[in-house]
Design an enzyme around this catalytic site. Structure first.
Site, PDB file in Angstrom:
ATOM      1  N   ASP A  61     113.369   7.557  43.182  1.00  0.00           N
ATOM      2  CA  ASP A  61     114.393   8.499  43.636  1.00  0.00           C
ATOM      3  C   ASP A  61     115.033   9.221  42.452  1.00  0.00           C
ATOM      4  OD1 ASP A  61     115.039   7.492  46.776  1.00  0.00           O
ATOM      5  OD2 ASP A  61     114.154   6.013  45.449  1.00  0.00           O
ATOM      6  N   HIS A  72     114.247   4.344  47.688  1.00  0.00           N
ATOM      7  CA  HIS A  72     114.843   4.832  48.936  1.00  0.00           C
ATOM      8  C   HIS A  72     116.347   4.624  49.003  1.00  0.00           C
ATOM      9  CE1 HIS A  72     114.159   6.711  52.719  1.00  0.00           C
ATOM     10  NE2 HIS A  72     114.340   5.642  53.478  1.00  0.00           N
ATOM     11  N   ASN A 132     109.821   9.726  51.267  1.00  0.00           N
ATOM     12  CA  ASN A 132     110.120  10.640  52.373  1.00  0.00           C
ATOM     13  C   ASN A 132     110.384  12.063  51.898  1.00  0.00           C
ATOM     14  OD1 ASN A 132     112.541   9.118  51.406  1.00  0.00           O
ATOM     15  ND2 ASN A 132     113.629  10.604  52.664  1.00  0.00           N
ATOM     16  N   HIS A 166     119.791   3.030  55.130  1.00  0.00           N
ATOM     17  CA  HIS A 166     118.401   2.629  55.405  1.00  0.00           C
ATOM     18  C   HIS A 166     118.264   1.159  55.794  1.00  0.00           C
ATOM     19  CE1 HIS A 166     117.457   6.552  53.877  1.00  0.00           C
ATOM     20  NE2 HIS A 166     117.878   6.262  52.653  1.00  0.00           N
TER      21      HIS A 166
END
Length: 538
Positions: free
Chosen positions: A197, A400, A281, A373
């Site tokens: 990330d 994430h 994602n 999440h």
């Protein structure tokens, strides 16, 4: 062979002596399970998450159009390396015309001595487009992306190389890399940097500078790289409700020049150190016609074919005595699917006498005590966890969640001395800022209808054991969560021998302090306890 064993023992002895001299005890997982620890968020760290502008010196193009830029390495096999780069100019506008990849050659000249390139390897090139045929949106077509596979390399050797098109006198400057050691229980990469990330913010800059300072021999990137999809195609930052800005656009657009900026941003590190990536994602990037992942698939070379995979979304590779498995959370992962069948075969073929360490990575964590999440990819865990457990996976890295968390050894939400050590490192420094709320904080606990995955089903469940039995969330930090902290940073894995590996999490705020870090622990394998009854899963 005997020398390698002696060297491994010497390295371990020196590390222990260094700890003794400093009067510092580094814990081992043998001392666990540990009492859960939370280091509360320091609000002074909220800054630094603004994105760098495209004209920032680290993002701007610095070479003429025909010359290589965004140069990157990736492991293909112990004797081969991928070299990737970009030439030409990308286009963005209402009408774009893709470049012809055949107009520029893909060459890498390389050798063992600086300036003496005794080998030449040619490869392939491609372009991709990101199309939005809706009013007010702009289309994009990439520059020419080159991938060349260098073969016949010697493990543990230094190579000097240039890439480009020699017929156009458009070659890069000289770069250098060192191949990783041959698979063996006695040889390992010096340091493996692990980050996720990342993005392109001031925090991202600190993270990358910190990684460079720590001098890794490879980088494990666990998804969500450029955050190009946080921008409108005009280059402005995106909006949470995209349809509010463009009611007639059924998909959220993404500003592809951020990918080009990210390639330049990373080049100083990954042109000399291989980077192994897995999709997150933010790499989905849907466009017209239901097409997804165009940039990820075009820009990154991964050893999918080399590892028997038919997909760039999941693959495996060896680095010394470590076998890495990179799994895709945004493609089919059901036990009846192709990825699961490939994973089963790959695990079955691993020889633990050659590669004792088994490390897995994918983007969204299965074990996560943050509100963000929480239980999002519970379906994937239920499908795959037993297979990984029965084959004795040692460590799992995920991103994430934009914070750091290390778990006690766990399997099926139960403390287990043979379960993997799950580590979340989604704290690279992106524009979405650090996650600070925990699922056990009063008033912050997610509901079963929250955290819907961008791929796959919803399998949220109540916990079957422990402090949260029959509940969806714990009312305190879960017993499987050993340490958590909301700070940006990255990790370094140093495998010492076939049973000991030193894991260090480096916080960005500690970059300029000598011998300072967020957390450190020896991860210890127990093969006699945990692998004696390994049986193939039907």
């Amino acid at each position: 062979m005997e020398f390698c064993k002696l060297w491994s023992t010497l390295v371990m002895f020196m590390a222990l002596m260094d700890m003794a001299v400093r009067g510092k005890h580094i814990p081992t997982t043998l001392e666990g399970p540990f009492r859960p620890v939370t280091r509360r968020f320091d609000s002074s760290l909220r800054g630094g998450s603004d994105d760098l502008p495209m004209n920032h010196p680290r993002l701007a193009k610095k070479v003429p159009s025909s010359f290589p830029e965004q140069i990157a390495l990736a492991i293909s096999s112990p004797t081969s390396m991928w070299v990737s780069w970009v030439t030409g100019d990308a286009q963005i506008g209402s009408k774009v015309t893709p470049l012809d990849p055949s107009t520029v050659a893909s060459e890498v000249w390389y050798g063992k001595e600086s300036g003496n390139y005794t080998f030449l390897q040619k490869g392939t090139s491609t372009v991709y487009s990101q199309l939005y045929p809706f009013e007010g949106l702009l289309n994009y077509t990439s520059a020419i992306i080159h991938h060349v596979r260098l073969e016949g390399l010697e493990p543990g050797k230094r190579y000097y190389y240039k890439c480009g098109d020699s017929s156009l006198s458009a070659m890069s400057e000289e770069h250098v890399f060192e191949t990783l050691p041959w698979p063996s229980p006695n040889t390992y990469p010096r340091k493996i940097a692990v980050v996720g990330d990342l993005g392109l913010t001031s925090n991202s800059t600190t993270t990358v500078d910190h990684m460079i300072k720590n001098d890794p021999s490879m980088v494990l990137m666990v998804g969500d790289l450029s955050y190009a999809n946080q921008y409108l195609t005009t280059g402005d930052k995106g909006v949470p409700c995209f349809s509010c800005a463009f009611p007639d656009a059924p998909i959220r657009e993404t500003y592809q020049p951020r990918w080009d900026g990210w390639g330049r941003f990373m080049e100083p590190l990954i042109s000399r150190v291989p980077m192994m990536v897995i999709e997150g994602n933010h790499e989905i990037e849907p466009q017209a016609g239901g097409i997804t992942f165009s940039s990820y698939l075009a820009r990154f070379a991964v050893p999918s074919q080399e590892s028997g995979s038919n997909s760039s979304f999941y693959y495996s590779f060896n680095a010394g005595g470590i076998h890495f498995i990179m799994l895709g959370a945004y493609v089919g992962y059901n036990s009846t699917g192709t990825q699961y069948a490939w994973l089963h075969e790959d695990l079955h073929l691993v020889d633990r006498s050659v590669t004792p360490w088994l490390v897995a990575a994918w983007h969204p964590p299965w074990y996560n005590s943050y509100s963000s999440h929480y239980q999002e990819f519970e379906c994937m865990r239920q499908e795959m966890e037993t297979l990984l457990y029965q084959y004795g996976v040692d460590i799992v890295f995920s991103g994430h969640v934009h914070a750091y968390e290390r778990m006690n050894r766990v399997y099926n939400y139960t403390l287990d001395p043979c379960g993997p050590v799950y580590i979340t490192v989604g704290d690279g420094g992106n524009i979405e800022k650090v996650d600070v709320e925990h699922a056990d904080d009063p008033g912050k606990r997610p509901l079963a209808g929250d955290n819907i995955p961008e791929f796959g089903g919803i399998c949220h469940l109540n916990i079957s054991s422990g402090p949260a039995k029959e509940k969806f969330c714990w009312d305190k930090q879960p017993e499987w969560s050993a340490y958590r902290e909301s700070s940006f940073g990255h990790g370094i894995l140093e495998v010492v021998n076939s049973t000991y590996a030193l894991w260090t999490w480096h916080r960005n705020q500690d970059m300029y302090k000598e011998n300072s870090h967020g957390e450190q622990i020896y991860i210890v394998r127990q093969p006699k306890l945990c692998l004696s009854n390994v049986k193939p899963v039907a």
